[in-house]
Design a protein around this motif. Structure first.
Motif, PDB file in Angstrom:
ATOM      1  N   TYR A 277       0.854  -1.177   0.000  1.00 31.38           N
ATOM      2  CA  TYR A 277       0.000   0.000   0.000  1.00 31.38           C
ATOM      3  C   TYR A 277       0.897   1.236   0.000  1.00 31.38           C
ATOM      4  O   TYR A 277       1.824   1.347   0.811  1.00 31.38           O
ATOM      5  CB  TYR A 277      -0.905   0.000   1.228  1.00 31.38           C
ATOM      6  CG  TYR A 277      -1.949   1.088   1.220  1.00 31.38           C
ATOM      7  CD1 TYR A 277      -3.107   0.946   0.451  1.00 31.38           C
ATOM      8  CD2 TYR A 277      -1.785   2.249   1.955  1.00 31.38           C
ATOM      9  CE1 TYR A 277      -4.073   1.943   0.430  1.00 31.38           C
ATOM     10  CE2 TYR A 277      -2.745   3.250   1.943  1.00 31.38           C
ATOM     11  CZ  TYR A 277      -3.885   3.095   1.187  1.00 31.38           C
ATOM     12  OH  TYR A 277      -4.835   4.077   1.153  1.00 31.38           O
TER      13      TYR A 277
ATOM     14  N   LEU B  97       1.535   4.917   0.736  1.00 33.88           N
ATOM     15  CA  LEU B  97       1.031   6.001   1.585  1.00 33.88           C
ATOM     16  C   LEU B  97       1.978   7.191   1.527  1.00 33.88           C
ATOM     17  O   LEU B  97       3.151   7.080   1.908  1.00 33.88           O
ATOM     18  CB  LEU B  97       0.892   5.511   3.030  1.00 33.88           C
ATOM     19  CG  LEU B  97       0.467   6.556   4.066  1.00 33.88           C
ATOM     20  CD1 LEU B  97      -0.967   7.025   3.797  1.00 33.88           C
ATOM     21  CD2 LEU B  97       0.586   5.982   5.484  1.00 33.88           C
TER      22      LEU B  97
ATOM     23  N   ILE C 286      -4.168   8.529  10.824  1.00 35.16           N
ATOM     24  CA  ILE C 286      -3.645   8.091   9.527  1.00 35.16           C
ATOM     25  C   ILE C 286      -3.416   6.585   9.515  1.00 35.16           C
ATOM     26  O   ILE C 286      -3.774   5.891   8.550  1.00 35.16           O
ATOM     27  CB  ILE C 286      -2.332   8.834   9.199  1.00 35.16           C
ATOM     28  CG1 ILE C 286      -2.610  10.310   8.912  1.00 35.16           C
ATOM     29  CG2 ILE C 286      -1.619   8.185   8.011  1.00 35.16           C
ATOM     30  CD1 ILE C 286      -1.364  11.148   8.745  1.00 35.16           C
TER      31      ILE C 286
ATOM     32  N   THR D 254      -5.130   3.755   7.278  1.00 27.86           N
ATOM     33  CA  THR D 254      -4.287   2.905   6.435  1.00 27.86           C
ATOM     34  C   THR D 254      -4.590   1.432   6.670  1.00 27.86           C
ATOM     35  O   THR D 254      -4.667   0.639   5.719  1.00 27.86           O
ATOM     36  CB  THR D 254      -2.803   3.198   6.705  1.00 27.86           C
ATOM     37  OG1 THR D 254      -2.542   4.581   6.431  1.00 27.86           O
ATOM     38  CG2 THR D 254      -1.906   2.325   5.843  1.00 27.86           C
TER      39      THR D 254
ATOM     40  N   GLN E  79      -7.779   0.598   4.846  1.00 25.64           N
ATOM     41  CA  GLN E  79      -7.584   0.565   3.393  1.00 25.64           C
ATOM     42  C   GLN E  79      -6.835  -0.691   2.964  1.00 25.64           C
ATOM     43  O   GLN E  79      -7.172  -1.322   1.957  1.00 25.64           O
ATOM     44  CB  GLN E  79      -6.814   1.812   2.943  1.00 25.64           C
ATOM     45  CG  GLN E  79      -7.573   3.125   3.088  1.00 25.64           C
ATOM     46  CD  GLN E  79      -8.769   3.222   2.174  1.00 25.64           C
ATOM     47  OE1 GLN E  79      -9.914   3.144   2.630  1.00 25.64           O
ATOM     48  NE2 GLN E  79      -8.521   3.370   0.882  1.00 25.64           N
TER      49      GLN E  79
ATOM     50  N   LEU F 125       3.548  -2.092   3.559  1.00 20.29           N
ATOM     51  CA  LEU F 125       3.320  -0.659   3.488  1.00 20.29           C
ATOM     52  C   LEU F 125       4.563   0.041   2.969  1.00 20.29           C
ATOM     53  O   LEU F 125       5.677  -0.245   3.420  1.00 20.29           O
ATOM     54  CB  LEU F 125       2.950  -0.133   4.887  1.00 20.29           C
ATOM     55  CG  LEU F 125       2.679   1.359   5.054  1.00 20.29           C
ATOM     56  CD1 LEU F 125       1.505   1.797   4.185  1.00 20.29           C
ATOM     57  CD2 LEU F 125       2.386   1.663   6.531  1.00 20.29           C
TER      58      LEU F 125
ATOM     59  N   ILE G  71       5.914   3.935   2.510  1.00 22.28           N
ATOM     60  CA  ILE G  71       5.600   5.304   2.909  1.00 22.28           C
ATOM     61  C   ILE G  71       6.519   6.276   2.187  1.00 22.28           C
ATOM     62  O   ILE G  71       7.734   6.059   2.111  1.00 22.28           O
ATOM     63  CB  ILE G  71       5.749   5.484   4.433  1.00 22.28           C
ATOM     64  CG1 ILE G  71       4.692   4.652   5.166  1.00 22.28           C
ATOM     65  CG2 ILE G  71       5.620   6.951   4.822  1.00 22.28           C
ATOM     66  CD1 ILE G  71       4.796   4.729   6.675  1.00 22.28           C
TER      67      ILE G  71
ATOM     68  N   THR H 114      -1.071   5.371  -6.722  1.00 23.48           N
ATOM     69  CA  THR H 114      -1.801   6.219  -5.787  1.00 23.48           C
ATOM     70  C   THR H 114      -2.942   6.968  -6.448  1.00 23.48           C
ATOM     71  O   THR H 114      -4.105   6.793  -6.095  1.00 23.48           O
ATOM     72  CB  THR H 114      -0.842   7.221  -5.124  1.00 23.48           C
ATOM     73  OG1 THR H 114       0.218   6.512  -4.478  1.00 23.48           O
ATOM     74  CG2 THR H 114      -1.569   8.068  -4.089  1.00 23.48           C
TER      75      THR H 114
ATOM     76  N   GLY I  56      -3.446   3.252  -2.570  1.00 29.03           N
ATOM     77  CA  GLY I  56      -2.569   4.237  -1.951  1.00 29.03           C
ATOM     78  C   GLY I  56      -3.326   5.503  -1.624  1.00 29.03           C
ATOM     79  O   GLY I  56      -4.453   5.718  -2.087  1.00 29.03           O
ATOM     80  N   ALA I  57      -2.718   6.365  -0.819  1.00 31.39           N
ATOM     81  CA  ALA I  57      -3.370   7.599  -0.409  1.00 31.39           C
ATOM     82  C   ALA I  57      -2.333   8.694  -0.212  1.00 31.39           C
ATOM     83  O   ALA I  57      -1.172   8.422   0.087  1.00 31.39           O
ATOM     84  CB  ALA I  57      -4.154   7.382   0.892  1.00 31.39           C
TER      85      ALA I  57
END
Length: 422
Positions: free
Chosen positions: A91, A93, A138, A142, A145, A154, A156, A336, A345-346
């Protein structure tokens, strides 16, 4: 990345040579259409197929007279995995740990206007800092999600403003993120605040690479990329900090070289200067023609004329000096911002608001949700969902840009093959 993500270090080249399906059947049928995002480039001695699964070298017999794949060549590419996108395993982030910045670059897309006094303090997006409470929100967002799409890793991106204006927020975010999932991280920073001690702490918490921008060689850089408080020079400080952090940590470096009419003529000397002061084996060089993203900013350097040959010259010089240059690849959807539901993703601003892309993070009227409430319904965010390249403005059409990229990428692949680097 693209950039890319934002750009990235580029796709690893997985080289395959297709067999000769057309030789057995000269009338091999109609050309197969290229898969979405794939590219077929004519090199000096062969063709290059850039697909979602890697890069393949093809011969003339695999390509039709009008530049399409012969059906049997497509079948072989399918069998070798060249048409299959890689599986999304993490993911993605992006977190703005601080929306403030200690530099006053006039072209920054986070400026809201030019400095009316002509100095180094253009007004910017609202000033916020990441707090422990927001980190809690956050990471909760996460986890939800990641669970929704079945991802258990993850990745980042520490972003800003300048993320190191809030070093405590960076360290706490990485430390606490490791409690919810295996975590790796990278950072986009101007490196003016990166001390060896801080670099070690970040590296110990999962930071693996840092992207740093140079605006041409020292003289141009120090005229453009200046301190916000005093308008002072930054080049030597940045290079010194990278060198010290390299000695203190295993960090890798993505050095982005911004190319405009202001910096073009200094890029050759910049490459040599960086090679003399940094460890090229730890650095990837990435050359980027700046889009017209800043308020009141215009880049008059076009993608035609001498620019393609210059990019090729710079890339070859960088490789010869021991730098890595990102490998060309297929056009791929950003993990993202390429999915309108933020599926994989965010992008989160320091106050917990969600944006579709880092280009709009922290900007009023561009929020698409919050980490406490999640994304707003698609009908409310459709006009606010911006992908990576949507805000970059060029004076040329898409065909001109594609010709530029194809020319530069073909020359790079040819040189990598010629010098045995594939």
């Amino acid at each position: 990345m693209s950039i890319d993500q934002a750009v990235s270090t580029g796709l690893p080249v997985r080289l395959a040579t297709a067999t000769d399906p057309a030789a057995a059947d000269p009338a091999a049928g109609n050309p197969a259409p290229l898969p979405s995002g794939a590219r077929l480039l004519k090199g000096e001695r062969n063709w290059w197929f850039l697909g979602p699964g890697g890069v393949a070298r093809l011969r003339d017999r695999h390509v039709t007279s009008d530049g399409g794949l012969r059906p049997e060549a497509e079948r072989r590419l399918q069998e070798t995995g060249m048409l299959t996108p890689g599986r999304i395993s993490s993911y993605a982030l992006t977190v703005l740990t601080s929306t403030h910045c200690n530099l006053g670059c006039g072209y920054c897309f986070q400026n809201t206007a030019q400095d009316e006094a002509g100095g180094s303090r253009p007004p910017r997006i609202g000033r916020t800092r990441l707090t422990s409470e927001t980190i809690t929100d956050i990471l909760g967002f996460t986890e939800r999600q990641m669970a929704a799409v079945g991802l258990d890793k993850l990745k980042i991106l520490l972003f800003g403003g300048e993320p190191l204006l809030n070093p405590r927020g960076c360290l706490e975010l990485l430390e606490r993120a490791a409690e919810i999932a295996p975590t790796s991280a990278w950072m986009i920073s101007n490196a003016t605040l990166l001390t060896p001690s801080l670099a070690r702490k970040l590296s110990d918490r999962g930071l693996t690479s840092v992207q740093v921008t140079f605006d041409g060689d020292r003289a141009d850089h120090d005229r453009i990329r200046i301190g916000r408080a005093d308008g002072g020079a930054t080049f030597d400080k940045i290079v010194g900090n990278i060198a010290k952090a390299t000695e203190a940590t295993p960090l890798q470096w993505m050095l982005r070289v911004n190319v405009s009419q202001e910096t073009f003529h200094g890029v050759d000397s910049l490459i040599d200067r960086l090679a003399a002061t940094l460890d090229p084996a730890r650095c990837t060089l990435y050359f980027a023609r700046i889009g017209d993203v800043g308020v009141g900013y215009t880049n008059s350097l076009l993608h035609t004329g001498e620019l393609p040959a210059a990019f090729t010259r710079w890339q070859r010089r960088a490789l010869d000096l021991g730098f890595t240059v990102g490998r060309p690849g297929a056009r791929q959807t950003c993990v993202t911002c390429g999915h309108t539901d933020g599926r994989y993703g965010a992008v989160v601003s320091a106050d917990g608001t969600l944006a579709s892309c880092w280009e709009t993070a922290g900007k009023p009227d561009w929020e698409v949700g919050t980490v406490t409430d999640g994304y707003r319904p698609g009908g409310e965010t459709r006009d606010r969902w911006i992908a990576c390249q949507d805000l970059y403005r060029y004076d040329e059409d898409a065909r001109t840009l594609a010709r530029f990229r194809d020319s530069v990428d073909t020359a790079l692949l040819d040189y990598l093959q010629e010098t045995g680097r594939l």
